[in-house]
Design an enzyme around this catalytic site. Structure first.
Site, PDB file in Angstrom:
ATOM      1  CG  ASP A 195      81.779  20.981   3.030  1.00  0.00           C
ATOM      2  OD1 ASP A 195      81.338  21.574   4.028  1.00  0.00           O
ATOM      3  OD2 ASP A 195      82.986  20.962   2.718  1.00  0.00           O
ATOM      4  N   GLY A 222      65.844  24.805  22.952  1.00  0.00           N
ATOM      5  CA  GLY A 222      66.594  25.907  23.536  1.00  0.00           C
ATOM      6  C   GLY A 222      65.987  27.273  23.369  1.00  0.00           C
ATOM      7  CB  THR A 223      63.226  28.625  21.412  1.00  0.00           C
ATOM      8  OG1 THR A 223      62.315  27.525  21.550  1.00  0.00           O
ATOM      9  CG2 THR A 223      64.030  28.460  20.138  1.00  0.00           C
ATOM     10  CD  GLU A 250      87.997  25.025   5.803  1.00  0.00           C
ATOM     11  OE1 GLU A 250      87.055  25.828   5.682  1.00  0.00           O
ATOM     12  OE2 GLU A 250      87.836  23.824   6.085  1.00  0.00           O
ATOM     13  N   GLY A 254      58.495  24.785  19.051  1.00  0.00           N
ATOM     14  CA  GLY A 254      59.641  25.532  18.548  1.00  0.00           C
ATOM     15  C   GLY A 254      60.908  24.730  18.681  1.00  0.00           C
ATOM     16  N   PRO A 255      62.007  25.209  18.116  1.00  0.00           N
ATOM     17  CG  PRO A 255      63.348  26.286  16.559  1.00  0.00           C
ATOM     18  CD  PRO A 255      62.112  26.471  17.365  1.00  0.00           C
TER      19      PRO A 255
END
Length: 577
Positions: free
Chosen positions: A488, A193-194, A412, A190-191
């Site tokens: 972006d 920090g899970t 923004e 899993g990613p």
């Protein structure tokens, strides 16, 4: 055992000898304290002038006392054959060095030094296997974790999978009666920090068994065979303390897929092969469970994942809304949370965050409340903590001129307006032109209304359009663009590549999959994919420009409002429109 005892005795003898030698040197230094260093020519002149009362004559050093009571020392010139006759001529009392100094410096000191050097080179000459291979025996210490499943939240499915392991370790006879065998290995993926490590420790606590914790990098060495020796030592100790749990974090460093074309991976392959052998060597009733954790399950060697080795593969994913609330409640224990503070609102506004992120947010909120001298953690502290975790701390010392602030405000606002006019885009939560973090001069924060597990092509195109909204606004208002849209462009390019190469949403590339890393394709397909991505981005960019041209009045008004206020919350932004 006999060799270890002999080695210990040798070390004790050497330690005693070095201690004695140090004491001799210390006594000699004390005796020489206060002696004045003179040149050899000065000493000869003092002898001639009858100012030397007595002298100790060594082969390289002279020590003596002058008529005024002061002591001196000098380096003797060994070729000076006139020294002794000169002392006798001027009736200077002299003698040789003391017996203990002669014995020590003449024989004992060199012998001790020689023994020390021999022992040092003996240790260095030993095979790295002997020095490092015993790490699993000598440096690995079993823990007894005290935090059980009650302290783990947000991953109920993973906990239910691991609960069966607890039953195997605590009551194996029930499963053996049915002919079932205990799983030998469990892979948690899993990613970051899970809570994979926390789950493994909780499993050991619930089972009440010893817990051995290592990292995959602990087995990686430059010496061929060292990693394999460490694996043998680890499992040897684990079998002695069975039932127990062995946890290897970042196991992909140890169990990465073997490369047939590589000639520099002998050590890693030997280590992996030894791990496979040890897993096969588990007896059915050994009651030793290996738990591995990784963020990249796709790179694990298939031989390690087959049944009989890692029997269970448990996915520990980012928590959903209910899981996030449970995690916040666990980490909120012991913190002064205000009566009007809603952890449920925080859970609703943090979709996609891991348990570690949520714990960090609560801690940052507590730190902020303490700095302000507040009596408890209020909702605004939580909001500020979320922004700090997502965008970084406020950079109040970064002064922006009027033209730059104007460009940032339009940029923004472009993001926010495109999100407002895109049906499936996440709602705008806040617009800010206050610099944060290392590079963010402004930001538009969007918070999804619900957890998303699948995304349609329309939703993906809306997400890309929002990312390109800032650049479209700059091009419309200033007739040129800036470097502010770099991040972006990076994000929308990656998203468009996945749409074409992974999701089959390219008109010309069809249903072909480009591989996990977008490289598993032919050069012809890669070129066609690049063309499709470029056309898609240009098409979506034109859509963003059209929306801003049609709503230019809103773009101007919101930008000017943002310049005055610097921060616009969601309610003010929508009501202003």
């Amino acid at each position: 055992m006999q060799s270890d005892a002999t080695k210990k005795r040798l070390e004790i003898v050497l330690a005693v000898l070095f201690t004695i030698a140090s004491l001799f040197i210390l006594v000699d230094l004390v005796m020489q304290t206060g002696q004045r260093a003179l040149a050899y020519s000065e000493v000869r002149e003092a002898i001639r002038s009858s100012r030397v009362e007595e002298m100790t004559v060594g082969p390289t050093l002279l020590n003596g006392t002058l008529s005024d009571g002061s002591r001196f020392k000098t380096q003797r010139i060994s070729e000076d054959a006139e020294l002794i006759p000169m002392l006798e001529k001027y009736e200077v009392s002299y003698s040789g060095p003391s017996e203990w100094r002669s014995v020590f410096y003449g024989g004992a000191a060199p012998a001790i030094a020689l023994l020390g050097l021999l022992y040092f080179f003996y240790q260095r000459s030993q095979s790295p296997l002997r020095n490092f291979g015993k790490r699993g025996k000598t440096l690995l210490v079993a823990e007894s974790p005290s935090t059980g499943f009650d302290h783990v939240a947000g991953c109920d499915e993973a906990k239910s999978e691991l609960t069966e392991i607890v039953d195997f370790l605590t009551a194996p006879e029930r499963f053996h009666a049915m002919g079932a065998s205990m799983p030998r290995g469990v892979l948690l993926s899993g990613p970051p920090g899970t809570g994979k490590t926390l789950l493994a420790r909780a499993l050991a606590a619930e089972s009440g068994v010893p817990f051995f914790s290592l990292s995959g990098s602990d087995f990686v060495e430059m010496y061929v065979g060292v990693g394999a020796a460490r694996v043998r030592g680890l499992f040897e100790q684990a079998r002695k303390q069975a039932p127990c749990i062995v946890f290897i974090d970042e196991i992909d460093a140890l169990g990465k897929t073997r490369d047939q074309n590589s000639s520099n991976s002998d050590e890693r392959e030997q280590t992996l092969n030894q791990l496979l052998v040890e897993l096969d060597g588990f007896e059915q009733d050994s009651r030793v469970v290996l738990i591995g954790a990784t963020n990249r399950p796709e790179v694990i060697d298939p031989a390690l994942l087959r049944p009989g080795r890692f029997d269970r593969q448990v996915v520990v994913d980012a928590p959903d809304r209910v899981g996030r609330l449970a995690i916040l409640e666990v980490h909120g224990r012991g913190k002064k949370i205000g009566p009007n503070t809603s952890l449920k609102k925080l859970a609703n506004s943090t979709a996609g965050m891991s348990g570690a992120d949520l714990a960090n947010i609560l801690n940052e909120a507590a730190l902020l409340a303490a700095r302000e001298g507040a009596s408890c953690i209020e909702q605004e502290h939580l909001h500020e903590a979320v922004e700090k975790v997502l965008a970084g701390p406020v950079r109040s010392n970064r002064l922006l001129d009027k033209n730059l602030k104007n460009r940032i405000a339009y940029h923004e606002t472009g993001h926010a307006l495109i999100a407002y006019h895109s049906p499936t885009a996440d709602p705008v939560h806040k617009i800010s032109i206050v610099p944060r973090g290392k590079a963010a001069l402004g930001y538009t924060m969007q918070i999804p209304l619900s957890d998303s597990y699948l995304m349609t092509e329309t939703e993906l195109r809306d997400r890309i359009r929002v990312l390109l909204g800032g650049r479209a606004a700059e091009a419309l208002i200033f007739n040129e663009v800036s470097t502010g849209a770099e991040n972006d462009l990076e994000r929308c390019t990656l998203l468009a590549r996945r749409m074409v190469g992974h999701f089959g949403m390219g008109a010309r590339t069809g249903l072909l999959h480009a591989g996990a890393d977008l490289r598993g394709c032919s050069p012809a397909f890669a070129a066609k994919m690049d063309e499709q991505v470029q056309d898609m981005l240009e098409d979506i960019f034109k859509e963003a420009q059209t929306i801003l041209v049609e709503n230019r009045g809103q773009l101007e008004a919101v930008s000017q409002r943002l310049l005055k206020r610097e921060v616009l919350e969601a309610e003010e932004f929508e009501s202003f429109l």
